[in-house]
Scaffold this motif. Structure first.
Motif, PDB file in Angstrom:
ATOM      1  N   GLY A  35      38.379  35.336  48.485  1.00 55.47           N
ATOM      2  CA  GLY A  35      38.922  37.010  48.455  1.00 55.47           C
ATOM      3  C   GLY A  35      37.778  37.838  48.790  1.00 55.47           C
ATOM      4  N   ARG A  36      36.703  37.629  47.923  1.00 57.27           N
ATOM      5  CA  ARG A  36      35.539  38.598  47.812  1.00 57.27           C
ATOM      6  C   ARG A  36      35.007  38.726  49.215  1.00 57.27           C
ATOM      7  N   ILE A  37      34.750  37.572  49.890  1.00 55.18           N
ATOM      8  CA  ILE A  37      34.215  37.718  51.094  1.00 55.18           C
ATOM      9  C   ILE A  37      35.015  38.512  51.994  1.00 55.18           C
ATOM     10  N   VAL A 113      27.894  45.277  39.221  1.00 55.66           N
ATOM     11  CA  VAL A 113      28.253  43.974  39.210  1.00 55.66           C
ATOM     12  C   VAL A 113      29.640  43.564  39.063  1.00 55.66           C
ATOM     13  N   ASN A 114      30.366  42.830  39.539  1.00 55.63           N
ATOM     14  CA  ASN A 114      31.678  42.480  39.108  1.00 55.63           C
ATOM     15  C   ASN A 114      31.798  41.128  38.828  1.00 55.63           C
ATOM     16  N   VAL A 115      32.390  40.722  37.532  1.00 52.81           N
ATOM     17  CA  VAL A 115      32.307  39.408  36.890  1.00 52.81           C
ATOM     18  C   VAL A 115      33.636  39.120  36.975  1.00 52.81           C
ATOM     19  N   VAL A 118      35.184  38.294  33.217  1.00 52.06           N
ATOM     20  CA  VAL A 118      34.903  38.998  32.310  1.00 52.06           C
ATOM     21  C   VAL A 118      34.927  40.521  32.439  1.00 52.06           C
ATOM     22  N   PRO A 119      36.270  41.191  32.312  1.00 57.43           N
ATOM     23  CA  PRO A 119      36.476  42.433  32.692  1.00 57.43           C
ATOM     24  C   PRO A 119      35.268  43.350  32.049  1.00 57.43           C
ATOM     25  N   SER A 120      34.925  43.299  30.603  1.00 51.95           N
ATOM     26  CA  SER A 120      34.081  43.986  30.024  1.00 51.95           C
ATOM     27  C   SER A 120      32.654  43.993  30.715  1.00 51.95           C
ATOM     28  N   TYR A 125      35.990  47.154  39.158  1.00 54.36           N
ATOM     29  CA  TYR A 125      36.894  46.176  39.210  1.00 54.36           C
ATOM     30  C   TYR A 125      37.749  46.094  40.803  1.00 54.36           C
ATOM     31  N   PHE A 126      37.926  45.008  41.192  1.00 59.14           N
ATOM     32  CA  PHE A 126      38.888  44.965  42.754  1.00 59.14           C
ATOM     33  C   PHE A 126      40.155  45.519  42.611  1.00 59.14           C
ATOM     34  N   MET A 127      40.672  46.003  43.724  1.00 58.38           N
ATOM     35  CA  MET A 127      42.148  46.775  43.589  1.00 58.38           C
ATOM     36  C   MET A 127      42.898  45.800  44.500  1.00 58.38           C
ATOM     37  N   SER A 128      44.301  45.896  44.337  1.00 61.29           N
ATOM     38  CA  SER A 128      45.177  45.374  45.014  1.00 61.29           C
ATOM     39  C   SER A 128      45.312  46.176  46.405  1.00 61.29           C
ATOM     40  N   GLN A 129      44.832  45.843  47.730  1.00 65.59           N
ATOM     41  CA  GLN A 129      44.797  46.775  48.641  1.00 65.59           C
ATOM     42  C   GLN A 129      45.815  46.413  49.844  1.00 65.59           C
ATOM     43  N   SER A 140      45.276  50.090  41.201  1.00 66.44           N
ATOM     44  CA  SER A 140      44.676  49.587  40.145  1.00 66.44           C
ATOM     45  C   SER A 140      45.637  49.506  38.919  1.00 66.44           C
ATOM     46  N   THR A 141      45.482  48.558  37.984  1.00 68.62           N
ATOM     47  CA  THR A 141      46.205  48.737  36.752  1.00 68.62           C
ATOM     48  C   THR A 141      45.036  48.648  35.585  1.00 68.62           C
ATOM     49  N   ASN A 142      43.791  48.771  35.917  1.00 67.64           N
ATOM     50  CA  ASN A 142      42.808  48.998  35.012  1.00 67.64           C
ATOM     51  C   ASN A 142      42.549  47.737  34.100  1.00 67.64           C
ATOM     52  N   GLY A 143      42.725  46.648  34.938  1.00 72.79           N
ATOM     53  CA  GLY A 143      42.691  45.404  34.192  1.00 72.79           C
ATOM     54  C   GLY A 143      43.910  44.894  33.290  1.00 72.79           C
ATOM     55  N   GLN A 144      45.040  45.741  33.253  1.00 71.50           N
ATOM     56  CA  GLN A 144      46.041  45.517  32.574  1.00 71.50           C
ATOM     57  C   GLN A 144      47.112  44.425  33.064  1.00 71.50           C
ATOM     58  N   PRO A 146      46.888  42.495  36.925  1.00 78.81           N
ATOM     59  CA  PRO A 146      46.537  42.021  38.256  1.00 78.81           C
ATOM     60  C   PRO A 146      47.700  41.903  38.912  1.00 78.81           C
ATOM     61  N   LYS A 147      48.627  41.072  38.613  1.00 76.83           N
ATOM     62  CA  LYS A 147      49.640  40.361  39.456  1.00 76.83           C
ATOM     63  C   LYS A 147      50.658  41.538  39.710  1.00 76.83           C
ATOM     64  N   LEU A 148      50.791  42.547  38.724  1.00 77.52           N
ATOM     65  CA  LEU A 148      51.683  43.469  38.801  1.00 77.52           C
ATOM     66  C   LEU A 148      51.263  44.568  39.842  1.00 77.52           C
ATOM     67  N   ALA A 149      49.823  44.901  39.844  1.00 74.53           N
ATOM     68  CA  ALA A 149      48.999  45.448  40.921  1.00 74.53           C
ATOM     69  C   ALA A 149      49.504  45.057  42.194  1.00 74.53           C
ATOM     70  N   ASN A 150      49.418  43.850  42.276  1.00 78.72           N
ATOM     71  CA  ASN A 150      49.874  43.115  43.581  1.00 78.72           C
ATOM     72  C   ASN A 150      51.246  43.708  44.020  1.00 78.72           C
ATOM     73  N   MET A 151      52.156  43.429  43.091  1.00 83.25           N
ATOM     74  CA  MET A 151      53.440  43.642  43.109  1.00 83.25           C
ATOM     75  C   MET A 151      53.883  45.257  43.627  1.00 83.25           C
ATOM     76  N   ILE A 152      53.239  46.136  42.755  1.00 86.95           N
ATOM     77  CA  ILE A 152      53.240  47.499  43.000  1.00 86.95           C
ATOM     78  C   ILE A 152      52.669  47.722  44.520  1.00 86.95           C
ATOM     79  N   ARG A 153      51.838  47.380  44.843  1.00 90.43           N
ATOM     80  CA  ARG A 153      51.093  47.417  46.139  1.00 90.43           C
ATOM     81  C   ARG A 153      51.928  47.133  47.167  1.00 90.43           C
ATOM     82  N   GLN A 154      52.719  45.866  47.225  1.00 87.00           N
ATOM     83  CA  GLN A 154      53.728  45.579  48.171  1.00 87.00           C
ATOM     84  C   GLN A 154      54.839  46.439  48.161  1.00 87.00           C
TER      85      GLN A 154
HETATM   86  C1  SHN Z   1      39.879  42.995  35.599  1.00 86.84           C
HETATM   87  C2  SHN Z   1      39.828  42.335  37.027  1.00 86.84           C
HETATM   88  C3  SHN Z   1      38.378  42.214  37.470  1.00 86.84           C
HETATM   89  C4  SHN Z   1      38.173  41.905  39.077  1.00 86.84           C
HETATM   90  O1  SHN Z   1      38.413  40.738  39.437  1.00 86.84           O
HETATM   91  O2  SHN Z   1      37.765  42.868  39.890  1.00 86.84           O
HETATM   92  C5  SHN Z   1      40.611  41.181  37.013  1.00 86.84           C
HETATM   93  C6  SHN Z   1      40.372  40.218  36.122  1.00 86.84           C
HETATM   94  C7  SHN Z   1      41.240  38.850  36.108  1.00 86.84           C
HETATM   95  N1  SHN Z   1      42.242  38.414  36.972  1.00 86.84           N
HETATM   96  C8  SHN Z   1      42.711  37.420  36.300  1.00 86.84           C
HETATM   97  C9  SHN Z   1      44.001  36.824  36.921  1.00 86.84           C
HETATM   98  C10 SHN Z   1      44.555  37.010  37.935  1.00 86.84           C
HETATM   99  N2  SHN Z   1      44.151  37.806  39.063  1.00 86.84           N
HETATM  100  C11 SHN Z   1      45.110  37.937  40.124  1.00 86.84           C
HETATM  101  C12 SHN Z   1      45.046  38.795  41.273  1.00 86.84           C
HETATM  102  C13 SHN Z   1      44.048  39.746  41.456  1.00 86.84           C
HETATM  103  N3  SHN Z   1      43.121  40.101  40.706  1.00 86.84           N
HETATM  104  C14 SHN Z   1      42.737  41.470  40.983  1.00 86.84           C
HETATM  105  C15 SHN Z   1      41.704  42.205  40.304  1.00 86.84           C
HETATM  106  C16 SHN Z   1      41.179  42.372  38.912  1.00 86.84           C
HETATM  107  N4  SHN Z   1      41.456  40.997  38.364  1.00 86.84           N
HETATM  108  C17 SHN Z   1      40.620  43.236  38.380  1.00 86.84           C
HETATM  109  C18 SHN Z   1      41.587  43.959  37.654  1.00 86.84           C
HETATM  110  C19 SHN Z   1      42.555  44.849  38.583  1.00 86.84           C
HETATM  111  C20 SHN Z   1      43.631  45.688  37.955  1.00 86.84           C
HETATM  112  O3  SHN Z   1      44.084  45.384  36.549  1.00 86.84           O
HETATM  113  O4  SHN Z   1      44.225  46.349  38.872  1.00 86.84           O
HETATM  114  C21 SHN Z   1      43.236  41.699  42.336  1.00 86.84           C
HETATM  115  C22 SHN Z   1      44.107  43.049  42.230  1.00 86.84           C
HETATM  116  C23 SHN Z   1      42.129  42.396  43.407  1.00 86.84           C
HETATM  117  C24 SHN Z   1      41.063  41.239  43.733  1.00 86.84           C
HETATM  118  O5  SHN Z   1      40.870  40.263  42.923  1.00 86.84           O
HETATM  119  O6  SHN Z   1      41.058  41.187  45.072  1.00 86.84           O
HETATM  120  C25 SHN Z   1      44.132  40.306  42.914  1.00 86.84           C
HETATM  121  C26 SHN Z   1      45.369  40.773  43.428  1.00 86.84           C
HETATM  122  C27 SHN Z   1      44.920  40.894  44.930  1.00 86.84           C
HETATM  123  C28 SHN Z   1      46.084  41.353  45.878  1.00 86.84           C
HETATM  124  O7  SHN Z   1      47.007  40.504  45.720  1.00 86.84           O
HETATM  125  O8  SHN Z   1      46.210  41.989  46.543  1.00 86.84           O
HETATM  126  C29 SHN Z   1      46.292  37.082  39.747  1.00 86.84           C
HETATM  127  C30 SHN Z   1      47.203  36.824  40.594  1.00 86.84           C
HETATM  128  C31 SHN Z   1      47.004  35.897  41.780  1.00 86.84           C
HETATM  129  O9  SHN Z   1      45.823  35.385  41.792  1.00 86.84           O
HETATM  130  O10 SHN Z   1      47.890  35.892  42.787  1.00 86.84           O
HETATM  131  C32 SHN Z   1      45.924  36.605  38.484  1.00 86.84           C
HETATM  132  C33 SHN Z   1      46.757  35.926  37.851  1.00 86.84           C
HETATM  133  C34 SHN Z   1      48.016  36.406  37.180  1.00 86.84           C
HETATM  134  C35 SHN Z   1      47.669  37.875  36.117  1.00 86.84           C
HETATM  135  O11 SHN Z   1      46.955  37.507  35.283  1.00 86.84           O
HETATM  136  O12 SHN Z   1      48.049  38.750  36.342  1.00 86.84           O
HETATM  137  C36 SHN Z   1      42.015  37.037  35.381  1.00 86.84           C
HETATM  138  C37 SHN Z   1      42.506  35.648  34.557  1.00 86.84           C
HETATM  139  C38 SHN Z   1      43.138  35.999  33.189  1.00 86.84           C
HETATM  140  C39 SHN Z   1      43.458  34.531  32.387  1.00 86.84           C
HETATM  141  O13 SHN Z   1      42.526  33.592  32.390  1.00 86.84           O
HETATM  142  O14 SHN Z   1      44.533  34.642  31.905  1.00 86.84           O
HETATM  143  C40 SHN Z   1      41.205  37.994  35.104  1.00 86.84           C
HETATM  144  C41 SHN Z   1      40.164  37.993  33.721  1.00 86.84           C
HETATM  145  C42 SHN Z   1      40.880  38.577  32.742  1.00 86.84           C
HETATM  146  O15 SHN Z   1      41.668  39.547  32.774  1.00 86.84           O
HETATM  147  O16 SHN Z   1      40.218  38.479  31.656  1.00 86.84           O
END
Ligand code: SHN
Ligand code: NAI
Length: 247
Positions: A35-37, A113-115, A118-120, A125-129, A140-144, A146-154
């Motif tokens: 996805g990053r690529i 850097v994006n890890v 490890v959000p901290s 952060y990456f965003m759902s685009q 962005s949901t600011n880490g709260q 990510p899956k919800l960000a995906n659904m809001i984006r859709q």
């Molecule tokens: C903080 C952040 C840092 C960053 O990665 O930049 C981060 C962190 C983490 N994500 C985790 C889980 C999941 N991430 C996704 C998906 C996406 N994650 C993305 C971004 C971000 N993810 C940043 C915050 C963005 C924000 O809050 O708005 C998206 C939006 C963009 C992208 O990655 O390109 C992309 C959707 C792209 C799209 O659909 O368009 C899914 C769903 C799926 O895979 O289908 C899941 C499982 C369901 C869930 O957890 O919601 C875990 C493991 C948690 C665990 O172990 O339980 C961590 C680590 C943690 O939270 O500790």
């Protein structure tokens, strides 16, 4: 006394980072790296990916061997990799301790850097685009959530007018014309007021009619618009565009 909008701390600074030609390092070769690529190549960056062959998922192999958009280094990460002056580092690995360690070195070297796990440790952060040509909408949901960000984006994407990306592109061309007609830097004020008025007067539906213009129709439109620009007027859309063809 004038009242201004209150400042609400705790958000992220959302920017459209221009990474064309910049050097980006991705560590890891799984689905998250894949996805990053896509994200960084769509922003025209130069990508190096470090991961042993056995760790590469199918999509990453495709980007390396078929699309050929990635410089691949077939081994584990080593600290000297960071001597290459990267503009950005993205780690997407399944080794938490190593993730933290790489994040820490980047911090020390002041490399953004994006890890992924490890959000901290993330500088951003990456965003759902949603992408449609030059139009990009990101949530962005600011880490709260990510899956919800995906659904809001859709949900947002499904509510956009059809062809909006092409309309944005056509408006970009129109703005470039206005600058050609009136290139003086000091005329920025009149240029901006005129373009703003055109957007407001024509509205969504008027601007959407730009999408279907032939080259000749576009040329005629620019001739009429240039005359109007010189008088400071914005003509009604019906007077400068051909009647809408019924579908
Ligand atoms: C903080 C952040 C840092 C960053 O990665 O930049 C981060 C962190 C983490 N994500 C985790 C889980 C999941 N991430 C996704 C998906 C996406 N994650 C993305 C971004 C971000 N993810 C940043 C915050 C963005 C924000 O809050 O708005 C998206 C939006 C963009 C992208 O990655 O390109 C992309 C959707 C792209 C799209 O659909 O368009 C899914 C769903 C799926 O895979 O289908 C899941 C499982 C369901 C869930 O957890 O919601 C875990 C493991 C948690 C665990 O172990 O339980 C961590 C680590 C943690 O939270 O500790
Ligand atoms: N931010 C996000 O959107 C999400 C983050 N994650 C997290 O991101 C990480 C990666 O997820 P996936 O791609 O699904 O994992 P994965 O297990 O499919 O891939 C991990 C990759 O890292 C490589 N790797 C491990 N150590 C390495 C090292 N030292 N040098 C180079 N390569 C190394 C492995 O060979 C493998 O290719 C996990 O920690 C996961 O918890 C997971 C889902 C979403």
């Amino acid at each position: 006394m004038t009242s201004y909008a209150p400042i609400r701390p705790g958000g992220s600074l959302i920017l459209a980072w221009q990474t064309k030609g910049r050097k980006v390092l991705i560590v890891g070769g799984g689905q998250v790296a894949a996805g990053r690529i896509v994200s960084v190549k769509e922003a025209d960056a130069q990508v190096t990916l470090i991961c042993p062959e056995k760790g590469l998922c199918h999509e990453v192999k495709h980007r390396i061997h078929v699309d050929k958009v990635v410089n691949w280094v077939d081994r584990w990460f080593q600290d000297s990799d960071l001597d290459q002056h990267y503009d950005m580092v993205l780690t997407a690995i399944d080794d938490h301790e190593e993730s933290l360690r790489i994040g820490q070195i980047c911090r020390e070297r002041r490399i953004p850097v994006n890890v992924a796990d490890v959000p901290s440790m993330c500088d951003f952060y990456f965003m759902s685009q949603h992408r449609d040509g030059p139009l990009q909408i990101a949530v962005s949901t600011n880490g709260q959530g990510p899956k919800l960000a995906n659904m809001i984006r859709q949900k947002i994407a499904s509510s956009l007018p059809q062809g909006i990306g092409e309309t944005v592109r056509r408006m970009g061309a129109l703005r470039a014309k206005v600058r050609q007609w009136d290139p003086e830097i000091s005329n920025s004020g009149p240029r901006m007021r005129w373009v703003t008025k055109l957007c407001e007067d024509w509205g969504w539906s008027g601007m959407a009619r730009l999408n279907n213009l032939s080259q000749d129709e576009e040329k005629d439109m620019y001739t009429s618009l240039q005359k109007a620009y010189e008088t400071g007027e914005v003509p009604p859309v019906d007077t400068v565009l051909p009647e809408e063809k019924s579908a």
